[in-house]
Design a protein around this motif. Sequence first.
Motif, mmCIF file in Angstrom:
data_model
loop_
_atom_site.group_PDB
_atom_site.id
_atom_site.type_symbol
_atom_site.label_atom_id
_atom_site.label_comp_id
_atom_site.label_asym_id
_atom_site.label_seq_id
_atom_site.Cartn_x
_atom_site.Cartn_y
_atom_site.Cartn_z
ATOM 1 N N LYS A 277 -5.583 5.448 4.506
ATOM 2 C CA LYS A 277 -5.859 4.567 3.412
ATOM 3 C C LYS A 277 -6.245 3.331 3.822
ATOM 4 C CE LYS A 277 -4.495 5.006 -1.333
ATOM 5 N NZ LYS A 277 -3.350 5.315 -2.140
ATOM 6 N N HIS A 278 -7.148 2.391 3.160
ATOM 7 C CA HIS A 278 -7.505 1.112 3.453
ATOM 8 C C HIS A 278 -7.229 0.341 2.296
ATOM 9 C CE1 HIS A 278 -9.888 1.860 7.209
ATOM 10 N NE2 HIS A 278 -9.799 3.132 6.746
ATOM 11 N N SER A 279 -6.962 -0.879 2.264
ATOM 12 C CA SER A 279 -6.902 -1.854 1.380
ATOM 13 C C SER A 279 -7.107 -3.336 1.990
ATOM 14 C CB SER A 279 -5.416 -1.933 0.512
ATOM 15 O OG SER A 279 -5.360 -2.928 -0.333
ATOM 16 N N ILE B 168 0.871 -1.214 -0.145
ATOM 17 C CA ILE B 168 -0.020 -0.246 -0.066
ATOM 18 C C ILE B 168 0.948 1.269 -0.022
ATOM 19 C CG2 ILE B 168 -0.127 0.165 2.509
ATOM 20 C CD1 ILE B 168 -3.393 0.579 2.128
ATOM 21 N N ARG C 46 -4.859 -1.414 7.027
ATOM 22 C CA ARG C 46 -5.353 0.080 7.148
ATOM 23 C C ARG C 46 -3.983 0.722 7.615
ATOM 24 N NH1 ARG C 46 -6.932 2.340 12.566
ATOM 25 N NH2 ARG C 46 -7.221 4.605 12.164
#
Lengths: 114, 114
Positions: free
Chosen positions: A56-58, A47, A62
């Motif tokens: 930001k998240h994926s 990320i 996080r």
Amino acid sequence: SQQGEEDPQALSIQEGENATMNCSYKTSINNLQWYRQNSGRGLVHLILIRSNEREKHSGRLRVTLDTSKKSSSLLITASRAADTASYFCATERERGTSYGKLTFGQGTILTVHP
Amino acid sequence: DVKVTQSSRYLVKRTGEKVFLECVQDMDHENMFWYRQDPGLGLRLIYFSYDVKMKEKGDIPEGYSVSREKKERFSLILESASTNQTSMYLCASSPHTGGKNIQYFGAGTRLSVL
């Protein structure tokens, strides 16, 4: 010199628990990235967070970034045994022509027990 | 998928030998990098290249040289191998994307110098 320093150096948890790793850096950055490395293999990008972003998240990842404190954290939720790996933060500096050069931290070794 | 291929996974060489580590990427990336990775020290940049025939020193270039005659290939050369060059060597590539350069890594070459 190492721009990023990670904390803790090693983390051992049970499957299903959350894992949090922290990274601190020294200079102004353009972005901060997290990579994962399975034992004896190359690194894989997870990320990227830009300097003007705060979170930001994926998937189960996080990432937060606090540029005032020059720090970032990576949270892996509901960890699995397959998450066992080393995790590195890397920073790209803000000024000049960096050509995408990254400065890596020393990494956090995460062990997730089944 | 981006593929970065390092020619050898394991190498054993003698002190004083000239050693070539080869790296090939198949995604037409402009930037290529060579790192070494040692326990407790993280990844340290040896050399990088942002174009064919262009090279720049990284943080620890002493004892190494590089060659980039073609865009897809970046070679690391140990002119006269020494035991303190025993390490894991990682090659990476990235495109010019103006501020969010993600690096793609090969699987690594573990070099032992005896």
